[in-house]
Design an enzyme around this catalytic site. Structure first.
Site, PDB file in Angstrom:
ATOM      1  N   ALA A 195      -1.174  -1.343  -5.436  1.00  0.00           N
ATOM      2  CA  ALA A 195      -1.991  -2.264  -6.233  1.00  0.00           C
ATOM      3  C   ALA A 195      -1.269  -3.577  -6.532  1.00  0.00           C
ATOM      4  O   ALA A 195      -1.827  -4.664  -6.340  1.00  0.00           O
ATOM      5  CB  ALA A 195      -2.407  -1.588  -7.539  1.00  0.00           C
ATOM      6  N   GLU A 196      -0.017  -3.487  -6.996  1.00  0.00           N
ATOM      7  CA  GLU A 196       0.692  -4.721  -7.359  1.00  0.00           C
ATOM      8  C   GLU A 196       1.021  -5.567  -6.127  1.00  0.00           C
ATOM      9  O   GLU A 196       0.948  -6.794  -6.174  1.00  0.00           O
ATOM     10  CB  GLU A 196       1.978  -4.411  -8.146  1.00  0.00           C
ATOM     11  N   ALA A 197       1.351  -4.914  -5.019  1.00  0.00           N
ATOM     12  CA  ALA A 197       1.624  -5.663  -3.788  1.00  0.00           C
ATOM     13  C   ALA A 197       0.355  -6.354  -3.287  1.00  0.00           C
ATOM     14  O   ALA A 197       0.415  -7.450  -2.724  1.00  0.00           O
ATOM     15  CB  ALA A 197       2.187  -4.736  -2.712  1.00  0.00           C
TER      16      ALA A 197
END
Length: 253
Positions: free
Chosen positions: A175-177
């Site tokens: 998700a963060e990437a």
């Protein structure tokens, strides 16, 4: 439910990059553009609520469930030490029936609500990180680390500390990437090695809503109307943030 798979048996930087791009492309609305930029924007909530991420190793598969309208983690699926599929979920994020649709391998009897909540602070507390500031930053990031953290929950009896560490690393590597190309690029630059995380990574993660809101409401042709500081110095050009995906905030202004 759409499934996106990352093969961790012999991964390449290119495979990881296209895996992150697939997550981004699955949740974005191609017609939405904010602040005169071409950064992908998550589409409005739709009937398809969840996205399934599979991590495959030579020892089996562990899966993660994400909410499509914000990429928040909702559940994970792993085999236990007796080779029984078990689904663990955040009660506030997904119902038992939705979990059955997301992870049909686990029977209702083998679904378990997690005793903690889906926010980073709660997961970190359960990860029992003792070094430094005791946050996810101390764990580091990287493909090798994702594999070792996944194997700690794959075909093993449940250990909450290992589960929480796996979730912290897996959320950031997916998700963060997808949200932040900055994070995606760090993984690729260090591929496949584990690397130390940095304050800038954490500042990005905690400011996704703020950054999305600033681009949505206060940027024209990719330039902010004033300097913004999201915890790592002043920014005026949106492109300097290397954003990958913005939060859905409605029709463009």
């Amino acid at each position: 439910v759409t499934s996106i798979t990352l093969d961790l048996v012999n991964p390449t930087a290119g495979q990881y990059s296209s895996f992150v791009d697939k997550i981004r492309n699955n949740v974005k609305d191609p017609n939405l553009k904010y602040g005169g930029t071409d950064i992908a924007v998550i589409g409005p909530p739709s009937k398809e609520k969840f996205l399934r991420i599979n991590f495959q190793s030579s020892r089996g598969t562990v899966s993660l469930g994400l909410k499509r309208d914000n990429l928040y983690v909702v559940a994970y699926l792993a085999m236990d030490n007796t080779n029984v599929n078990r689904a663990y979920y955040f009660r506030s994020e997904i119902t038992s029936a939705e979990l059955t649709a997301l992870f049909p391998e686990a029977t209702t009897a083998n679904q378990k609500a997690l005793e903690y909540t889906e926010d980073y602070q709660s997961i970190e507390k359960n990860a029992q990180i003792t070094q430094g500031d005791k946050s996810r930053k101390e764990l580091g990031l990287g493909i090798d680390l994702l594999l070792t953290s996944m194997e700690a929950v794959n075909k093993k009896a449940r250990v909450v500390k290992n589960e929480a560490r796996f979730l912290l690393i897996a959320i950031q590597m997916t998700a963060e990437a997808a949200r932040f190309r900055y994070i995606q690029n760090l993984v690729i630059k260090n591929f496949p090695n584990k690397f130390n995380s940095e304050n800038k990574v954490i500042q990005f993660e905690v400011n996704w809503k703020k950054i999305s809101t600033a681009i949505y409401g206060d940027a024209k042709n990719g330039v902010f109307n004033k300097d913004y500081d999201f915890g790592f110095g002043k920014v005026r050009q949106v492109k300097d943030l290397q954003m990958g995906l913005l939060m859905y905030l409605g029709k463009p202004k």
